[in-house]
Motif scaffolding. Structure first.
Motif, PDB file in Angstrom:
ATOM      1  N   LEU A  78      39.181  32.912  26.331  1.00  0.00           N
ATOM      2  CA  LEU A  78      40.279  31.968  26.512  1.00  0.00           C
ATOM      3  C   LEU A  78      40.022  31.230  27.812  1.00  0.00           C
ATOM      4  CD1 LEU A  78      43.161  31.053  25.524  1.00  0.00           C
ATOM      5  CD2 LEU A  78      44.064  32.819  27.067  1.00  0.00           C
ATOM      6  N   VAL A  79      39.977  29.895  27.767  1.00  0.00           N
ATOM      7  CA  VAL A  79      39.564  29.119  28.931  1.00  0.00           C
ATOM      8  C   VAL A  79      40.709  28.213  29.381  1.00  0.00           C
ATOM      9  CG1 VAL A  79      37.817  27.603  29.912  1.00  0.00           C
ATOM     10  CG2 VAL A  79      37.207  29.149  28.039  1.00  0.00           C
ATOM     11  N   TYR A  80      41.101  28.393  30.624  1.00  0.00           N
ATOM     12  CA  TYR A  80      42.188  27.628  31.240  1.00  0.00           C
ATOM     13  C   TYR A  80      41.607  26.618  32.222  1.00  0.00           C
ATOM     14  CZ  TYR A  80      46.075  26.795  34.545  1.00  0.00           C
ATOM     15  OH  TYR A  80      47.009  26.234  35.372  1.00  0.00           O
ATOM     16  N   GLY A  81      42.061  25.382  32.140  1.00  0.00           N
ATOM     17  CA  GLY A  81      41.616  24.345  33.063  1.00  0.00           C
ATOM     18  C   GLY A  81      42.586  24.203  34.209  1.00  0.00           C
ATOM     19  N   SER A  82      42.196  24.676  35.394  1.00  0.00           N
ATOM     20  CA  SER A  82      43.027  24.599  36.589  1.00  0.00           C
ATOM     21  C   SER A  82      42.786  23.284  37.308  1.00  0.00           C
ATOM     22  CB  SER A  82      42.702  25.775  37.513  1.00  0.00           C
ATOM     23  OG  SER A  82      43.370  25.651  38.748  1.00  0.00           O
ATOM     24  N   GLY A  83      43.808  22.811  38.014  1.00  0.00           N
ATOM     25  CA  GLY A  83      43.673  21.585  38.781  1.00  0.00           C
ATOM     26  C   GLY A  83      42.868  21.741  40.056  1.00  0.00           C
ATOM     27  N   GLY A  84      42.448  22.954  40.382  1.00  0.00           N
ATOM     28  CA  GLY A  84      41.653  23.171  41.587  1.00  0.00           C
ATOM     29  C   GLY A  84      41.354  24.641  41.771  1.00  0.00           C
ATOM     30  N   GLN A  85      40.548  24.910  42.764  1.00  0.00           N
ATOM     31  CA  GLN A  85      40.128  26.270  43.067  1.00  0.00           C
ATOM     32  C   GLN A  85      41.189  26.985  43.900  1.00  0.00           C
ATOM     33  OE1 GLN A  85      35.872  27.652  44.016  1.00  0.00           O
ATOM     34  NE2 GLN A  85      36.627  26.977  45.984  1.00  0.00           N
ATOM     35  N   PRO A  86      41.379  28.288  43.683  1.00  0.00           N
ATOM     36  CA  PRO A  86      42.299  29.016  44.553  1.00  0.00           C
ATOM     37  C   PRO A  86      41.836  28.999  46.008  1.00  0.00           C
ATOM     38  CG  PRO A  86      41.692  30.341  42.631  1.00  0.00           C
ATOM     39  CD  PRO A  86      40.783  29.152  42.652  1.00  0.00           C
ATOM     40  N   VAL A  87      42.775  29.118  46.917  1.00  0.00           N
ATOM     41  CA  VAL A  87      42.416  29.304  48.317  1.00  0.00           C
ATOM     42  C   VAL A  87      41.844  30.703  48.505  1.00  0.00           C
ATOM     43  CG1 VAL A  87      43.325  29.465  50.666  1.00  0.00           C
ATOM     44  CG2 VAL A  87      44.086  27.622  49.150  1.00  0.00           C
ATOM     45  N   ASN A  88      42.518  31.698  47.921  1.00  0.00           N
ATOM     46  CA  ASN A  88      41.996  33.063  47.892  1.00  0.00           C
ATOM     47  C   ASN A  88      42.775  33.863  46.859  1.00  0.00           C
ATOM     48  OD1 ASN A  88      44.229  34.717  49.193  1.00  0.00           O
ATOM     49  ND2 ASN A  88      43.826  33.292  50.865  1.00  0.00           N
ATOM     50  N   LEU A  89      42.371  35.105  46.641  1.00  0.00           N
ATOM     51  CA  LEU A  89      43.028  35.978  45.678  1.00  0.00           C
ATOM     52  C   LEU A  89      43.718  37.145  46.372  1.00  0.00           C
ATOM     53  CD1 LEU A  89      40.338  36.021  42.838  1.00  0.00           C
ATOM     54  CD2 LEU A  89      42.330  34.528  43.095  1.00  0.00           C
ATOM     55  N   GLU A  90      44.204  36.903  47.580  1.00  0.00           N
ATOM     56  CA  GLU A  90      44.864  37.931  48.369  1.00  0.00           C
ATOM     57  C   GLU A  90      46.369  37.699  48.371  1.00  0.00           C
ATOM     58  OE1 GLU A  90      44.209  40.076  52.624  1.00  0.00           O
ATOM     59  OE2 GLU A  90      44.044  37.883  52.592  1.00  0.00           O
ATOM     60  N   VAL A 111      46.057  32.267  39.360  1.00  0.00           N
ATOM     61  CA  VAL A 111      45.066  33.317  39.127  1.00  0.00           C
ATOM     62  C   VAL A 111      45.626  34.681  39.508  1.00  0.00           C
ATOM     63  CG1 VAL A 111      42.708  34.071  39.579  1.00  0.00           C
ATOM     64  CG2 VAL A 111      43.226  31.629  39.531  1.00  0.00           C
ATOM     65  N   GLN A 112      46.362  34.729  40.611  1.00  0.00           N
ATOM     66  CA  GLN A 112      46.921  36.010  41.034  1.00  0.00           C
ATOM     67  C   GLN A 112      47.915  36.569  40.012  1.00  0.00           C
ATOM     68  OE1 GLN A 112      48.120  36.604  45.058  1.00  0.00           O
ATOM     69  NE2 GLN A 112      46.497  35.332  45.917  1.00  0.00           N
ATOM     70  N   GLU A 113      48.620  35.685  39.296  1.00  0.00           N
ATOM     71  CA  GLU A 113      49.545  36.141  38.248  1.00  0.00           C
ATOM     72  C   GLU A 113      48.826  36.987  37.203  1.00  0.00           C
ATOM     73  OE1 GLU A 113      52.840  35.476  37.225  1.00  0.00           O
ATOM     74  OE2 GLU A 113      53.498  33.659  38.265  1.00  0.00           O
ATOM     75  N   GLN A 114      47.532  36.744  37.004  1.00  0.00           N
ATOM     76  CA  GLN A 114      46.789  37.444  35.962  1.00  0.00           C
ATOM     77  C   GLN A 114      46.263  38.797  36.450  1.00  0.00           C
ATOM     78  OE1 GLN A 114      47.604  35.468  33.645  1.00  0.00           O
ATOM     79  NE2 GLN A 114      47.925  33.753  35.066  1.00  0.00           N
ATOM     80  N   SER A 160      53.909  28.626  37.331  1.00  0.00           N
ATOM     81  CA  SER A 160      52.811  29.446  36.828  1.00  0.00           C
ATOM     82  C   SER A 160      53.409  30.613  36.067  1.00  0.00           C
ATOM     83  CB  SER A 160      51.933  29.948  37.973  1.00  0.00           C
ATOM     84  OG  SER A 160      52.663  30.796  38.831  1.00  0.00           O
ATOM     85  N   GLU A 161      52.585  31.254  35.258  1.00  0.00           N
ATOM     86  CA  GLU A 161      53.049  32.339  34.434  1.00  0.00           C
ATOM     87  C   GLU A 161      51.868  33.230  34.054  1.00  0.00           C
ATOM     88  OE1 GLU A 161      51.669  28.910  32.717  1.00  0.00           O
ATOM     89  OE2 GLU A 161      53.741  28.978  33.389  1.00  0.00           O
ATOM     90  N   PRO A 162      52.127  34.486  33.711  1.00  0.00           N
ATOM     91  CA  PRO A 162      51.050  35.338  33.210  1.00  0.00           C
ATOM     92  C   PRO A 162      50.542  34.814  31.865  1.00  0.00           C
ATOM     93  CG  PRO A 162      52.994  36.623  33.833  1.00  0.00           C
ATOM     94  CD  PRO A 162      53.411  35.195  33.794  1.00  0.00           C
ATOM     95  N   PHE A 163      49.252  34.986  31.641  1.00  0.00           N
ATOM     96  CA  PHE A 163      48.654  34.558  30.377  1.00  0.00           C
ATOM     97  C   PHE A 163      48.419  35.742  29.442  1.00  0.00           C
ATOM     98  CE2 PHE A 163      46.536  30.941  32.958  1.00  0.00           C
ATOM     99  CZ  PHE A 163      47.698  30.188  32.894  1.00  0.00           C
TER     100      PHE A 163
END
Length: 551
Positions: free
Chosen positions: A49-61, A73-76, A542-545
């Motif tokens: 499943l491929v999601y097109g984001s409007g940009g890269q995350p700053v980080n995953l922290e 991304v963090q929601e997932q 945003s929401e969980p996928f």
């Protein structure tokens, strides 16, 4: 003159949008990690499943972000104590199964879900919650890694300050037993459960954080939660790859084995990849692409309820902007109704307020928008001593956001209007992570485009992160004791009628000062291939996928 000017702005806006479709580099200028174009992307694994984001995350922290690309991304990867029911701002249990407050509203107790494990196999419990919260809140926490540049600004913005700060809402975190955590507050905060449920505050594995140290959440490092998907890979400038958590505590989820998040900064490229099948669903498309989506038999429009504000920030630490008359002149100079019509059409609304329609009960009934009036704008400049105008740097974001899907041409429209009253604008941008961080480094940007999608369904989620203690470093640390007093008063009052009176005064004060000039409340344009099932966009951005699959 007025009608001629409006038509000219409309023409400029449409021309800018057309230029954007041709020049795909517009929104990635000076980007250190540009997203690939619609024709050069390497394919995702078959079945992913491929999601097109409007940009890269700053980080995953968790706790160390403020931007929506990171939250998505963090929601997932992570769960929070509570989350929000699909398509609403109503709370539902997640890592906490129940919660309650003492009669004085100062102590909140959360019962935690038992048997949950982090992706690394370690146990989720009250000690893990305490570890996460205290590293965000306590500047001296040994695992906060502030010496690595971590600032946890969203904690300060929502909860008033860090440990030891007199403005800190939180006073202590208590582990009652392995399955019970308690938060003791300085004063009542009715929206505390919703605030701690905001998308920024996922619970990460303490073991993983200690293992990774200051690099936690960055490309090439770790990101370990309890969520539906397990972090596998981050290809800088291209994608993040997540895989199904086989031990997820929600039985039957996620509905797909692999989730790929592609970084595609330009809306035209995102739509092109959606149409070609390279991505399955995407967000923050340009409103004028709606007709193209509706004309493709393989696609369908997905609606996200409007719960945001896009604004132009004016930094009073830059001398011309220190005079409120100059800021008011800018408010009169920009033809906001025409710009909103040109760039958003029926997907955008302009009014006098910082708050969008779902929380309009907190708006003042006395306000009218600053009218588009170039002559009045010139008069205000002259009164302030700037009859010949001045130079102004205007920063625009390099990525699409729900409130500003095409930032550069919108900035060009602002610049054209300001030039008509003698303000000489130079447009600037930079990499998204740097854009966010550098706006808070003194002296900050002179003016910049920014926006906000609320993190919980309360006016507090709009106002406190923008005007509360520690929240104005991007506008020269502007301070108003009256604003602070009103914000805190609104948090304590329980009844909506009483809160509405306080928020009406906040609305009037924010309107008068023109520090964050509201431009638009938008309904973000989303789209998906018809093979995608189970996607329920949230008003919170945003929401969980975990419920999303494709045929």
């Amino acid at each position: 003159m007025r009608l001629q000017r409006l038509r000219w702005v409309h023409f400029l806006s449409i021309a800018a949008l057309c230029a954007l479709a041709i020049a795909l580099t517009n929104c990635t200028a000076n980007n250190q990690s540009p997203a690939p174009s619609g024709t050069t992307a390497s394919p995702a694994p078959v079945g992913a499943l491929v999601y097109g984001s409007g940009g890269q995350p700053v980080n995953l922290e968790p706790g160390n972000i403020t931007d929506g690309n990171s939250v998505v991304v963090q929601e997932q990867i992570y769960n929070r104590l509570m989350e929000f029911k699909p398509r609403t701002t109503d709370l539902e249990p997640a890592l906490a199964t129940e919660w309650n407050a003492t009669p004085d509203g100062k102590t909140w107790t959360f019962k935690l879900r038992q048997g949950v494990k982090f992706h690394d196999g370690t146990r989720f419990d009250a000690e893990a919650v305490k570890f996460n919260v205290e590293r965000w809140w306590d500047p001296n926490h040994p695992n906060g890694y502030r010496n690595a540049g971590k600032i946890y600004e969203i904690w300060q913005q929502i909860f008033g300050g860090f440990k030891g700060d007199p403005n800190s809402v939180l006073q202590t975190v208590v582990v009652v037993d392995p399955d019970t955590i308690q938060f003791v507050l300085k004063q009542p905060f009715a929206a505390f459960p919703s605030a701690i449920a905001a998308g920024f505050f996922g619970i990460a594995s303490p073991t993983a954080i200690k293992k990774a140290g200051g690099s936690y959440g960055t490309p090439g490092s770790l990101a370990v939660g309890t969520g539906a998907f397990v972090f596998k890979e981050w290809r800088t400038g291209d994608r993040i790859v997540l895989e199904k958590n086989p031990n997820y505590w929600r039985s039957g989820f996620p509905k797909t084995n692999q989730l790929v998040v592609r970084f595609i900064t330009d809306p035209s490229a995102r739509l092109a990849q959606l149409r070609s099948g390279q991505i399955d669903f995407t967000v923050d498309l340009a409103p004028d692409q709606k007709q193209e989506i509706e004309g493709d038999v393989n696609l369908q429009v997905s609606a996200r309820p409007s719960f945001n504000v896009g604004y132009l920030a004016l930094n009073p630490s830059y001398k011309p902007l220190s005079d409120v008359r100059v800021r008011q002149a800018i408010a009169h100079a920009i033809n906001r109704p025409a710009i909103v019509q040109a760039f958003w059409g029926d997907l955008g609304k302009h009014d006098a307020h910082f708050l969008p329609e779902p929380v309009a009960w907190a708006n003042s009934a006395k306000l009218e928008p600053y009218a588009f009036d170039p002559e009045k704008a010139k008069q205000r400049l002259t009164e302030a001593g700037y009859a010949n105008g001045f130079d102004l740097e205007l920063w625009y974001m390099p990525v699409s956001r729900p409130y500003f899907p095409t930032p550069k041409p919108i900035a060009e429209a602002f610049a054209a209007d300001l030039s008509a009253i003698g303000i000489r604008v130079s447009l600037k941008t930079k990499d998204w992570a740097a854009y966010l961080a550098d706006r808070r480094k003194p002296p900050g940007y002179q003016s910049f485009m920014m926006g906000w999608t609320a993190d919980y369904g309360d006016p507090d989620s709009f106002y406190y992160p923008h005007y509360g203690p520690g929240s104005t470093s991007d506008i020269g640390n502007w301070k108003s004791d009256r604003m602070f007093q009103l914000l805190n008063q609104a948090r304590v009052i329980q009844e909506q009628a009483g809160r509405a009176k306080v928020y009406a005064e906040i609305d009037q004060l924010q309107h008068q000062e023109v520090l964050r000039l509201p431009i638009v409340h938008s309904q973000p344009l989303l789209a998906q291939r018809k093979t995608v099932k189970g996607w329920v966009p949230s008003p919170l951005g945003s929401e969980p996928f975990e419920s999303v699959s494709k045929e």
